[in-house]
Structures are given as C-alpha cells and as structure tokens.
Motif scaffolding. Sequence first.
Motif, PDB file in Angstrom:
ATOM      1  N   ARG A  81     113.016  14.942  18.990  1.00 11.97           N
ATOM      2  CA  ARG A  81     114.246  14.475  19.626  1.00 11.97           C
ATOM      3  C   ARG A  81     114.802  15.498  20.605  1.00 11.97           C
ATOM      4  N   ASP A  82     114.831  16.771  20.201  1.00  9.06           N
ATOM      5  CA  ASP A  82     115.545  17.787  20.971  1.00  9.06           C
ATOM      6  C   ASP A  82     114.698  18.587  21.953  1.00  9.06           C
ATOM      7  N   PHE A  83     113.379  18.655  21.744  1.00  9.09           N
ATOM      8  CA  PHE A  83     112.539  19.501  22.587  1.00  9.09           C
ATOM      9  C   PHE A  83     111.298  18.787  23.132  1.00  9.09           C
ATOM     10  N   PRO A  84     111.384  17.524  23.506  1.00 10.29           N
ATOM     11  CA  PRO A  84     110.183  16.855  24.017  1.00 10.29           C
ATOM     12  C   PRO A  84     109.712  17.420  25.354  1.00 10.29           C
ATOM     13  N   ASP A  85     110.637  17.926  26.162  1.00  7.48           N
ATOM     14  CA  ASP A  85     110.266  18.423  27.492  1.00  7.48           C
ATOM     15  C   ASP A  85     109.532  19.757  27.436  1.00  7.48           C
ATOM     16  N   THR A  86     109.573  20.447  26.290  1.00  5.02           N
ATOM     17  CA  THR A  86     108.860  21.716  26.143  1.00  5.02           C
ATOM     18  C   THR A  86     107.750  21.600  25.094  1.00  5.02           C
ATOM     19  N   SER A  87     107.328  20.370  24.835  1.00  2.89           N
ATOM     20  CA  SER A  87     106.298  20.109  23.834  1.00  2.89           C
ATOM     21  C   SER A  87     105.293  19.103  24.378  1.00  2.89           C
ATOM     22  N   VAL A  88     104.140  19.004  23.727  1.00  2.00           N
ATOM     23  CA  VAL A  88     103.069  18.096  24.141  1.00  2.00           C
ATOM     24  C   VAL A  88     102.496  17.445  22.889  1.00  2.00           C
ATOM     25  N   VAL A  89     102.194  16.159  22.988  1.00  2.00           N
ATOM     26  CA  VAL A  89     101.447  15.486  21.931  1.00  2.00           C
ATOM     27  C   VAL A  89     100.195  14.886  22.566  1.00  2.00           C
ATOM     28  N   ALA A  90      99.067  15.038  21.886  1.00  2.00           N
ATOM     29  CA  ALA A  90      97.802  14.440  22.321  1.00  2.00           C
ATOM     30  C   ALA A  90      97.603  13.171  21.500  1.00  2.00           C
ATOM     31  N   ARG A  91      97.248  12.081  22.188  1.00  2.00           N
ATOM     32  CA  ARG A  91      97.044  10.799  21.506  1.00  2.00           C
ATOM     33  C   ARG A  91      95.648  10.282  21.787  1.00  2.00           C
ATOM     34  N   ASP A  92      94.999   9.862  20.732  1.00  2.00           N
ATOM     35  CA  ASP A  92      93.690   9.213  20.828  1.00  2.00           C
ATOM     36  C   ASP A  92      93.886   7.797  20.314  1.00  2.00           C
ATOM     37  N   GLY A  93      93.790   6.828  21.223  1.00  2.00           N
ATOM     38  CA  GLY A  93      94.058   5.448  20.828  1.00  2.00           C
ATOM     39  C   GLY A  93      95.491   5.238  20.391  1.00  2.00           C
ATOM     40  N   GLY A  94      96.395   6.018  20.932  1.00  2.00           N
ATOM     41  CA  GLY A  94      97.810   5.907  20.598  1.00  2.00           C
ATOM     42  C   GLY A  94      98.229   6.724  19.382  1.00  2.00           C
ATOM     43  N   VAL A  95      97.277   7.260  18.646  1.00  2.00           N
ATOM     44  CA  VAL A  95      97.581   8.020  17.425  1.00  2.00           C
ATOM     45  C   VAL A  95      97.575   9.516  17.735  1.00  2.00           C
ATOM     46  N   PRO A  96      98.635  10.246  17.366  1.00  2.00           N
ATOM     47  CA  PRO A  96      98.646  11.689  17.617  1.00  2.00           C
ATOM     48  C   PRO A  96      97.471  12.390  16.937  1.00  2.00           C
ATOM     49  N   CYS A  97      96.771  13.224  17.724  1.00  2.00           N
ATOM     50  CA  CYS A  97      95.635  13.994  17.205  1.00  2.00           C
ATOM     51  C   CYS A  97      95.808  15.483  17.490  1.00  2.00           C
ATOM     52  N   GLY A  98      96.924  15.858  18.082  1.00  2.29           N
ATOM     53  CA  GLY A  98      97.219  17.252  18.356  1.00  2.29           C
ATOM     54  C   GLY A  98      98.614  17.383  18.926  1.00  2.29           C
ATOM     55  N   PHE A  99      99.150  18.581  18.852  1.00  2.00           N
ATOM     56  CA  PHE A  99     100.465  18.822  19.442  1.00  2.00           C
ATOM     57  C   PHE A  99     100.670  20.301  19.704  1.00  2.00           C
ATOM     58  N   ILE A 100     101.582  20.563  20.616  1.00  2.00           N
ATOM     59  CA  ILE A 100     102.173  21.893  20.794  1.00  2.00           C
ATOM     60  C   ILE A 100     103.672  21.688  20.805  1.00  2.00           C
ATOM     61  N   THR A 101     104.371  22.450  19.979  1.00  2.21           N
ATOM     62  CA  THR A 101     105.823  22.448  20.038  1.00  2.21           C
ATOM     63  C   THR A 101     106.259  23.747  20.692  1.00  2.21           C
ATOM     64  N   GLY A 102     107.277  23.657  21.508  1.00  2.00           N
ATOM     65  CA  GLY A 102     107.793  24.821  22.198  1.00  2.00           C
ATOM     66  C   GLY A 102     109.261  24.647  22.531  1.00  2.00           C
ATOM     67  N   PHE A 103     109.863  25.715  23.000  1.00  2.00           N
ATOM     68  CA  PHE A 103     111.266  25.655  23.395  1.00  2.00           C
ATOM     69  C   PHE A 103     111.542  26.706  24.454  1.00  2.00           C
ATOM     70  N   ALA A 104     112.589  26.475  25.225  1.00  4.58           N
ATOM     71  CA  ALA A 104     113.038  27.458  26.211  1.00  4.58           C
ATOM     72  C   ALA A 104     113.879  28.491  25.470  1.00  4.58           C
ATOM     73  N   ARG A 105     113.615  29.763  25.750  1.00  5.84           N
ATOM     74  CA  ARG A 105     114.367  30.830  25.076  1.00  5.84           C
ATOM     75  C   ARG A 105     115.743  30.976  25.699  1.00  5.84           C
ATOM     76  N   PRO A 106     116.802  30.728  24.939  1.00  7.93           N
ATOM     77  CA  PRO A 106     118.159  30.819  25.496  1.00  7.93           C
ATOM     78  C   PRO A 106     118.480  32.192  26.075  1.00  7.93           C
ATOM     79  N   ALA A 107     117.988  33.261  25.457  1.00  6.81           N
ATOM     80  CA  ALA A 107     118.308  34.611  25.917  1.00  6.81           C
ATOM     81  C   ALA A 107     117.406  35.079  27.054  1.00  6.81           C
ATOM     82  N   SER A 108     116.412  34.273  27.399  1.00  3.79           N
ATOM     83  CA  SER A 108     115.469  34.643  28.449  1.00  3.79           C
ATOM     84  C   SER A 108     115.161  33.395  29.277  1.00  3.79           C
ATOM     85  N   PRO A 109     116.007  33.080  30.254  1.00  2.00           N
ATOM     86  CA  PRO A 109     115.907  31.796  30.956  1.00  2.00           C
ATOM     87  C   PRO A 109     114.608  31.523  31.700  1.00  2.00           C
TER      88      PRO A 109
END
Length: 174
Positions: free
Chosen positions: A55-83
Amino acid sequence: MAAQPLESPIRRTDPEPDVQLQEPCLEDGPELWRLARESRVLDVNSPYSYTLWCRDFPDTSVVARDGGVPCGFITGFARPASPETFFVWQVAVDHGHRGQGLARRMLDELGDRMSARGYRFMEATVTPSNTASTAMFESFARARGAELVRTPLFGAEHLPEKHEPEVLFRIGPF
C-alpha cells in the motif's frame, strides 16, 4: 489500486519472457509474505507488514508475475534522511524461478525507475554469508559504472537470535 506495468522492454535473450515486472498492489501482500517465508533465507515479517508495504511503497518496489501470480519481489523505500538514496529492503524469488536472472532483472528495473526519478544512490544490507546477493549487487554496480562502498552497519550485538552482522552496500552515484 491496480498494479501498474513498468516500462521495461523484454529482450529476446530474456530467459523468462513471460514474467512481467510491475509495481505491487495491495492484493500482493499475502503473496509477498508467502514468497519471503518460502525463501527460507529472509527474515520474514508479518503478513500485515507486506500488505502495508504494498500500500505505502509500491513506487519503490517491484513484483514479478508469471501468469499473473507473483514469483518474485523487491521491496524498497526512499530514505527520509537521504533524499537521493533508496534502500532495497528484501529480494525474493520463488524456487522455480531461481537461477534465471530474475532477481537481477528486478533490481535493474527498480534501479532504472528510481534513477529516472532523481535518485542517485542505492543502499542495501547484506550478511557476510550471502554470496548470491553480494554478487548481484557487485554486478549491478559494475554494469552501471557506479562505485560500491561496503561499511559495517549492524553488528551481531545489535540483532537478536544470533543474527549475522549486516554490511551496508552503497552503490552510486548513478
């Protein structure tokens, strides 16, 4: 909120051309939790946290889908103290998709997207025994002509349950 496809041309040499990379959506939370749990190597967060992340960090994350089903992901975020810096939190690939370059493909996608948005540095932490992640981040930095600086971040004394130390990898500038 529907998942948004990312602009990433699939190369003919891509070993998994049917796997699509997208920003995660709220409904992906339980699947990201499942992938993390089934990895048997990640520190697994609560199912709630993966859903909140979607919900909160989709723009800094990636999901890989095979046939629509997630098969991988990276979650990430922008560091508030380091823009100018974004942080890669977790990388997971389903067992059936490992060894085919999917983690690196997701990292490239995220790096391209974040670079286009003005971010100049990527950070992640890697334990000393995680040779696969070390190799992936080294390869990513080389491919971008960027420096990779390693510094101790969290020692075993900072982490419970005999957790290995975490080394900060800082890659950039892009």
